[in-house]
Design a protein around this motif. Structure first.
Motif, PDB file in Angstrom:
ATOM      1  N   LYS A   1       0.884  -1.313   0.118  1.00 24.68           N
ATOM      2  CA  LYS A   1       0.055   0.034  -0.174  1.00 24.68           C
ATOM      3  C   LYS A   1       1.032   1.233   0.017  1.00 24.68           C
ATOM      4  O   LYS A   1       1.572   1.568   0.971  1.00 24.68           O
ATOM      5  CB  LYS A   1      -0.998   0.246   1.018  1.00 24.68           C
ATOM      6  CG  LYS A   1      -2.426  -0.095   0.802  1.00 24.68           C
ATOM      7  CD  LYS A   1      -3.235  -0.518   2.233  1.00 24.68           C
ATOM      8  CE  LYS A   1      -3.819   0.844   2.961  1.00 24.68           C
ATOM      9  NZ  LYS A   1      -4.487   0.214   4.099  1.00 24.68           N
ATOM     10  N   GLU A   2       0.807   1.904  -1.057  1.00 27.94           N
ATOM     11  CA  GLU A   2       1.711   3.004  -1.329  1.00 27.94           C
ATOM     12  C   GLU A   2       0.724   4.298  -0.405  1.00 27.94           C
ATOM     13  O   GLU A   2       1.378   5.330   0.473  1.00 27.94           O
ATOM     14  CB  GLU A   2       1.802   3.669  -2.536  1.00 27.94           C
ATOM     15  CG  GLU A   2       2.881   4.569  -2.677  1.00 27.94           C
ATOM     16  CD  GLU A   2       3.218   5.023  -4.014  1.00 27.94           C
ATOM     17  OE1 GLU A   2       4.441   4.935  -4.442  1.00 27.94           O
ATOM     18  OE2 GLU A   2       2.278   5.442  -4.730  1.00 27.94           O
ATOM     19  N   SER A   3      -0.433   4.468  -0.622  1.00 34.39           N
ATOM     20  CA  SER A   3      -1.435   5.316  -0.196  1.00 34.39           C
ATOM     21  C   SER A   3      -2.810   4.589   0.124  1.00 34.39           C
ATOM     22  O   SER A   3      -3.040   3.480  -0.587  1.00 34.39           O
ATOM     23  CB  SER A   3      -1.529   6.648  -0.751  1.00 34.39           C
ATOM     24  OG  SER A   3      -2.087   6.212  -2.242  1.00 34.39           O
TER      25      SER A   3
ATOM     26  N   ARG B   1      -3.381   4.098  -3.732  1.00 35.69           N
ATOM     27  CA  ARG B   1      -2.458   3.400  -4.553  1.00 35.69           C
ATOM     28  C   ARG B   1      -2.175   2.216  -4.053  1.00 35.69           C
ATOM     29  O   ARG B   1      -1.218   2.297  -2.888  1.00 35.69           O
ATOM     30  CB  ARG B   1      -1.285   4.222  -5.212  1.00 35.69           C
ATOM     31  CG  ARG B   1      -1.513   4.842  -6.476  1.00 35.69           C
ATOM     32  CD  ARG B   1      -0.752   5.784  -6.684  1.00 35.69           C
ATOM     33  NE  ARG B   1       0.594   5.240  -7.082  1.00 35.69           N
ATOM     34  CZ  ARG B   1       1.278   4.644  -8.203  1.00 35.69           C
ATOM     35  NH1 ARG B   1       0.371   4.560  -9.259  1.00 35.69           N
ATOM     36  NH2 ARG B   1       2.259   4.051  -8.362  1.00 35.69           N
ATOM     37  N   TRP B   2      -2.388   1.050  -4.437  1.00 37.89           N
ATOM     38  CA  TRP B   2      -2.047  -0.300  -3.763  1.00 37.89           C
ATOM     39  C   TRP B   2      -1.786  -1.477  -4.765  1.00 37.89           C
ATOM     40  O   TRP B   2      -2.575  -1.061  -5.811  1.00 37.89           O
ATOM     41  CB  TRP B   2      -2.912  -0.649  -2.610  1.00 37.89           C
ATOM     42  CG  TRP B   2      -4.378  -0.704  -2.676  1.00 37.89           C
ATOM     43  CD1 TRP B   2      -5.313   0.474  -2.342  1.00 37.89           C
ATOM     44  CD2 TRP B   2      -5.088  -1.611  -3.330  1.00 37.89           C
ATOM     45  NE1 TRP B   2      -6.327   0.068  -2.647  1.00 37.89           N
ATOM     46  CE2 TRP B   2      -6.333  -1.138  -3.308  1.00 37.89           C
ATOM     47  CE3 TRP B   2      -4.967  -2.684  -3.936  1.00 37.89           C
ATOM     48  CZ2 TRP B   2      -7.531  -1.896  -3.890  1.00 37.89           C
ATOM     49  CZ3 TRP B   2      -5.909  -3.590  -4.455  1.00 37.89           C
ATOM     50  CH2 TRP B   2      -7.325  -3.243  -4.390  1.00 37.89           C
TER      51      TRP B   2
ATOM     52  N   MET C   1       2.292  -0.809 -10.389  1.00 39.35           N
ATOM     53  CA  MET C   1       3.146   0.216  -9.515  1.00 39.35           C
ATOM     54  C   MET C   1       4.704  -0.091  -9.856  1.00 39.35           C
ATOM     55  O   MET C   1       5.083  -1.528 -10.225  1.00 39.35           O
ATOM     56  CB  MET C   1       2.908  -0.136  -8.276  1.00 39.35           C
ATOM     57  CG  MET C   1       1.878   0.653  -7.678  1.00 39.35           C
ATOM     58  SD  MET C   1       1.361   0.267  -6.102  1.00 39.35           S
ATOM     59  CE  MET C   1       2.547   0.782  -5.070  1.00 39.35           C
TER      60      MET C   1
ATOM     61  N   LYS D   1       8.955  -1.281  -5.545  1.00 37.43           N
ATOM     62  CA  LYS D   1       8.201  -0.940  -4.397  1.00 37.43           C
ATOM     63  C   LYS D   1       7.457  -2.047  -4.086  1.00 37.43           C
ATOM     64  O   LYS D   1       6.838  -2.477  -2.981  1.00 37.43           O
ATOM     65  CB  LYS D   1       6.963   0.123  -4.991  1.00 37.43           C
ATOM     66  CG  LYS D   1       7.642   1.441  -4.753  1.00 37.43           C
ATOM     67  CD  LYS D   1       6.628   2.518  -4.537  1.00 37.43           C
ATOM     68  CE  LYS D   1       7.179   4.036  -4.547  1.00 37.43           C
ATOM     69  NZ  LYS D   1       6.571   4.772  -5.337  1.00 37.43           N
TER      70      LYS D   1
END
Ligand code: SF4
Ligand code: SF4
Ligand code: SF4
Lengths: 446, 309
Positions: free
Chosen positions: B101-103, B106-107, B245, B249
Motif C-alpha cells: 500500500k503506497e497510499s 494506490r496499492w 506500480m 516498490k
C-alpha cells in the motif's frame, strides 16, 4: 622437518588453571552444539532466510581460516622466498593453522543443515565446478590433510623419543579391568615407535611437495572465499562488491598470516616466559607493509574506477565500517615502516593487532556488515551462536597449549634466543649441546 | 638479517599471485551472454488482475504437502495453532500474496515465488548440484537428497526465494518447483495457476507469456507500467510480472540484465580454466622450493642447526 634440536617441547604442567577455564568454555560451546543438533539451527542462532550465513561462516570459516594462514604465510617466506632463518617459527605457525582449519571444518559441520549429505562432495557426478563453494570445500579438506602431514614430523619425533610414561600411567590406572597387560601393550607401543622411525625419513623426503601443496591450496581457496560473494551483486554493498574480491581476499590472508605469526610468537613468548624472537619478528614485520600497500592501493584504485569513492567518504553506516577497516590496516602498516618500532615487541604487538583487526573486519564487512538482503532483515548473533564460536576458539587455544607441551613445536630457545641472545650464530653454536639436553628432558613425567 | 628488498617482494608476489593478479578484474574474457530459451515453462502474474484471495497459496500448500510446503504456520496471535498465516515465504510456504500500500488510493497485490531464472544463481552456486535447471522445461528444481544445507543458494538468489527450515533438526530448502512432481505432472498446469479465479496467473511457455504480456501492454497501456518484469532482469526469468506500480516498490529488486551468475562464473572460470593456473602455480612453486632447499643445503652446510632433511 629440521633437526630435532631446532624445536623443543614446552616444559611445564598441562593441567593449569587456564586449562580448566578454557575447558569450561569449550564445554559450554559444545552444549549448544548439542542443542543445535536436537532442535535445529533456528533454536540456537539468529540466522534467518535473509541472513542465512551468520558468524559461524563469517568468523569461523571466512575469518578464522585467514587467521590460520600463519603457516601459509611463513611457508611462502621460508620455502619460496628462501628465508630459511624463519624456519624455527614454522612449526608453531603450522600448528595454529592445523587447529584453525580443523575447527573451521568442524564449525561447517555445525552450520550445515544437512551434513549427512556431505559425502556428495566426493561423488564426481554431483560436482559443480561453477560453485566457488565447491572449490573452497575441496581445497580446505585437502589443505587440512596437508597440514596434518606437515605437522607429522613433530609427532613422529615425539613418538621416537617417547618412553610412554603417560600411556603407562593411564594403563596402570585402568588396569586390570580394561587395559591390556603390561607386556603386550609395551610390544604394541614399540611397534608404533619403530613405525615412526621407519616413516620419518621417508616422509621427510617427500615433505617438500606437501609443503608446496600447502602453499598452493590456500592460494586457491583463500581467493575463492572472496569469490563466494561475487554472485551477491544485489546484496553486497558496492563498497565491497567488486571483481577484485578474490585478489583482495588472497592479499588479505597473507598480511593477516604474517601479523598473526608475530602475535602468536609474542603471546607465547610472554605467556610461556620465553625470550622474544625480536630478530625474526622484525624481519617478518618489515614484509607486511609491502602486502598491505598493494592491498590498500587495489582497494582505492578499484573504488575510484567504479566511482565509489564518494560512498566511502559519505559518513554513513557503511562508510564508517569501511573507514574503520581501512584505517586499522593502514595505521598498523604505517607503524611498521619505522625500523625502531619494528624492534620493539610492544610496538610490534600493537601494529600486528591493528592489522589483524582491520584485516578481519574486512572479511566481516564482506560477509555480514556490508551484506543487505533487503528491507526488514536484521541479524545480530545470538548468545548461543557466539558461545559456539567462542568455544571453538577456546578449543583452538587449548589444543595449541597441549600440543606445544606434548610435541617439539616451539623454537629451541637456546638455539634461537632472539631477545636474549643477540649474536645468533654464537648462540646457536653454544646452544647446540644444551638444546639436545632440553629435547630429552623428561617433560612427560607429569 | 637483511631487510627484504622490493625486488624480493615482487618475486613473492609473482610466484604466489601467478595469474590471479591478472584475472582479478575478470573483465578480460569475452562475455558469452545468457542465451534466452523461450520454449521453457513459466507463469505470467498480472498484479492488476489479482484480487488477493490467496486461493493460489492454499492450493500450493494442499498440492505440494508432501514436498515440505504444507506444514501450516502458526500466526503470532494463534496459540492453538489453528490458523495458517505466513507473513513471508518460508520453510513451509512456497508462494505468498502480499499487499503493498503506497497510499489509500494506490496499492497493489504481488505474488512471490521462485522466478525460475534463465540463468539461476542458485544453480550456479550449489556445490553439490542439489539445485538444478531442467533442460527442456527450464524448471529450477531442488533435490533434498543431495542438498547439504549450506544455504549458499539463499545468499545467491537475488529475489530471496529459497527458504530454509530453521526450526527442524532435519531441515531442507523449500521453494517453488512449478509443481513439477505434483499438479504439473497430473494436470499439465501449476496448482496456483489452475485455481486462480480471475486469471491473474497464466501458465505456459515463456514465448507465449511474453507475447501475451506485450499484447496487454499494447491494448490497455493506462492499466500498466510499460515494463514486463522478468523479461530481461538478471538474464531473464520464466516467471513474468505485469503491474501498475514500480516493481521495486512491490519488493522485486532492480537487477541489471546481466545474470549475477554470469559475472561470478566469468571470474571463477578465468581463474580455474582447465585447472591450468593452479597446476602451473604448483609446479612453479615446487621448482622454486626444491631449488631453494638444494641451494640452502649446499651453501649452509656448515650450519648444522639449520640443515634440512
Ligand atoms: S528466483 Fe532464485 S531460487 Fe528461483 S531460480 Fe532464480 S535464483 Fe533460483
Ligand atoms: S543449501 Fe542445498 S540447495 Fe542450497 S546451495 Fe546448499 S546444497 Fe545447494
Ligand atoms: S507453481 Fe506450484 S509450487 Fe510453484 S507457487 Fe504455484 S502452486 Fe506453488
Amino acid at each position: 622437518m629440521g633437526n630435532p634440536e631446532e624445536y623443543q617441547k614446552l616444559e611445564g604442567k598441562i593441567f593449569t588453571k587456564s586449562f580448566f577455564i578454557l575447558l569450561s568454555v569449550v564445554l559450554l560451546g559444545f552444549y549448544f552444539v548439542g542443542v543445535r543438533y536436537v532442535k535445529g539451527i533456528g533454536a540456537v542462532s539468529n540466522m534467518s532466510d535473509g541472513y542465512p550465513w551468520g558468524i559461524w561462516i563469517t568468523y569461523d570459516v571466512a575469518t578464522g581460516t585467514a587467521i590460520a594462514c600463519g603457516g601459509y604465510a611463513v611457508a611462502i617466506l621460508v620455502y619460496i622466498r628462501n628465508r630459511m632463518q624463519y624456519h624455527p617459527m614454522i612449526r608453531s605457525a603450522i600448528l595454529t593453522s592445523m587447529f584453525g582449519y580443523g575447527l573451521a571444518g568442524f564449525s561447517v559441520m555445525v552450520d550445515l543443515g544437512r551434513p549427512w549429505n556431505a559425502y556428495n562432495f566426493f561423488i564426481p557426478s554431483k560436482w559443480q565446478a561453477n560453485s566457488a563453494m565447491f572449490e573452497v570445500a575441496l581445497c580446505v579438506m585437502a589443505y587440512s590433510t596437508v597440514l596434518i602431514l606437515e605437522f607429522l614430523p613433530a609427532i613422529l619425533t615425539s613418538i621416537e623419543q617417547s618412553k610412554w610414561e603417560r600411556m603407562n600411567a593411564v594403563r596402570n590406572w585402568l588396569h586390570p579391568k580394561i587395559a591390556p597387560d603390561q607386556k603386550s601393550m609395551q610390544d604394541k607401543l614399540e611397534m608404533v615407535r619403530l613405525g615412526a622411525i621407519w616413516l620419518k625419513p621417508r616422509l621427510n623426503k617427500v615433505l617438500i611437495f606437501f609443503i608446496v601443496l600447502g602453499i598452493t591450496l590456500p592460494t586457491m581457496h583463500q581467493s575463492s572465499l572472496g569469490s563466494l560473494l561475487l554472485i551477491a551483486s544485489t546484496k553486497l554493498h558496492p563498497l565491497w562488491h567488486t571483481g577484485f574480491l578474490p585478489l583482495l581476499f588472497l592479499l588479505n590472508c597473507v598480511f593477516i598470516g604474517y601479523a598473526i605469526a608475530i602475535l602468536e610468537s609474542i603471546i607465547s613468548s610472554y605467556s610461556f616466559r620465553r625470550p622474544f624472537e625480536t630478530e625474526e619478528l622484525s624481519g617478518l614485520a618489515a614484509l607486511i607493509p609491502f602486502v598491505t600497500v598493494i592491498w590498500l592501493s587495489v582497494v582505492i584504485g578499484d573504488l575510484a574506477y567504479r566511482g565509489q569513492i564518494g560512498a566511502a567518504l559519505k559518513g554513513d553506516f557503511y562508510s564508517g565500517w569501511f573507514m574503520t577497516e581501512f584505517l586499522l590496516v593502514a595505521s598498523g602498516s604505517l607503524l611498521l615502516f619505522f625500523k625502531k618500532l619494528r624492534k620493539s615487541p610492544r610496538w610490534l604487538f600493537t601494529s600486528a593487532s591493528l592489522i589483524v583487526l582491520g584485516g578481519a573486519l574486512y572479511r566481516f564487512n564482506v560477509y555480514l556488515i556490508g551484506f543487505n538482503p533487503g528491507q526488514g532483515w536484521r541479524y545480530f548473533p545470538s548468545f548461543a551462536e557466539v558461545m559456539i564460536t567462542v568455544g571453538i576458539v577456546a578449543l583452538e587455544v587449548l589444543g595449541y597449549k597441549v600440543f606445544v607441551a606434548l610435541f617439539p613445536v616451539l623454537p629451541n630457545t637456546s638455539a634461537h634466543g632472539g631477545g636474549h641472545a643477540p649474536a645468533k650464530k654464537a648462540a646457536a653454536q653454544k646452544g647446540k649441546k644444551a638444546s639436545i639436553e632440553v629435547q630429552h628432558a623428561p617433560v612427560e613425567a607429569h | 638479517m637483511k631487510n627484504p628488498s622490493r625486488r624480493d617482494f615482487l618475486k613473492l608476489a609473482g610466484a604466489t599471485g601467478a595469474g590471479l593478479l591478472a584475472c582479478g578484474a575478470g573483465s578480460a574474457l569475452a562475455n558469452e551472454g545468457t542465451q534466452i530459451n523461450n520454449e521453457e515453462l513459466g507463469m505470467l502474474y498480472d498484479a492488476t488482475k489479482c484480487v488477493g484471495c490467496k486461493a493460489c497459496m492454499a492450493s500450493c500448500k494442499r498440492v505440494n504437502s508432501d514436498y515440505g510446503s504444507l506444514s501450516y504456520e502458526k500466526a503470532k496471535f494463534d496459540s492453538d495453532g489453528l490458523w495458517d498465516a505466513p507473513s513471508d515465504l518460508s520453510g513451509s510456504t512456497r508462494t505468498l500474496i502480499k499487499l503493498f500500500k503506497e497510499s489509500e488510493q494506490r496499492w497493489s497485490y504481488v505474488k512471490y515465488s521462485c522466478m525460475h531464472c534463465q540463468k539461476p544463481s542458485c544453480v550456479s552456486v550449489c556445490p553439490v548440484s542439489a539445485m538444478t535447471k531442467e533442460k527442456v522445461s527450464g524448471i529450477v528444481d531442488y533435490n533434498k537428497n543431495t542438498c547439504i544445507g549450506c544455504r549458499y543458494c539463499q545468499i545467491a538468489c537475488p529475489y530471496n526465494i529459497p527458504k530454509f527450515q530453521w526450526e527442524k533438526a532435519l531441515p531442507q530448502i523449500v521453494k517453488c518447483d512449478l509443481c513439477k512432481a505434483t499438479n504439473l505432472r497430473e494436470k499439465g498446469i501449476s496448482a496456483c495457476a489452475e485455481v486462480c479465479p480471475v486469471g491473474a496467473i497464466k501458465f505456459g511457455k515463456r514465448k507465449d507469456l511474453l507475447a501475451e504480456a506485450h499484447q496487454r501492454l499494447k491494448d490497455t497501456p493506462d492499466r500498466y507500467l510499460p515494463h514486463v518484469y522478468g523479461e530481461h532482469e538478471g538474464g531473464g526469468t520464466n516467471h513474468l510480472y505485469l503491474a501498475s506500480m514500480p516493481f521495486n516498490k512491490l519488493g522485486l529488486p532492480d537487477i541489471k540484465p546481466e545474470a549475477p551468475a554470469e559475472f561470478s562464473e566469468k571470474i571463477q572460470h578465468t581463474i580455474y580454466k582447465g585447472f591450468i593456473a593452479p597446476v602451473a602455480l604448483y609446479s612453479t612453486l615446487c621448482f622454486i622450493a626444491v631449488k631453494n632447499m638444494k641451494k640452502h643445503q649446499g651453501h649452509d652446510g656448515h650450519d648444522h642447526n639449520k640443515e634440512e632433511k
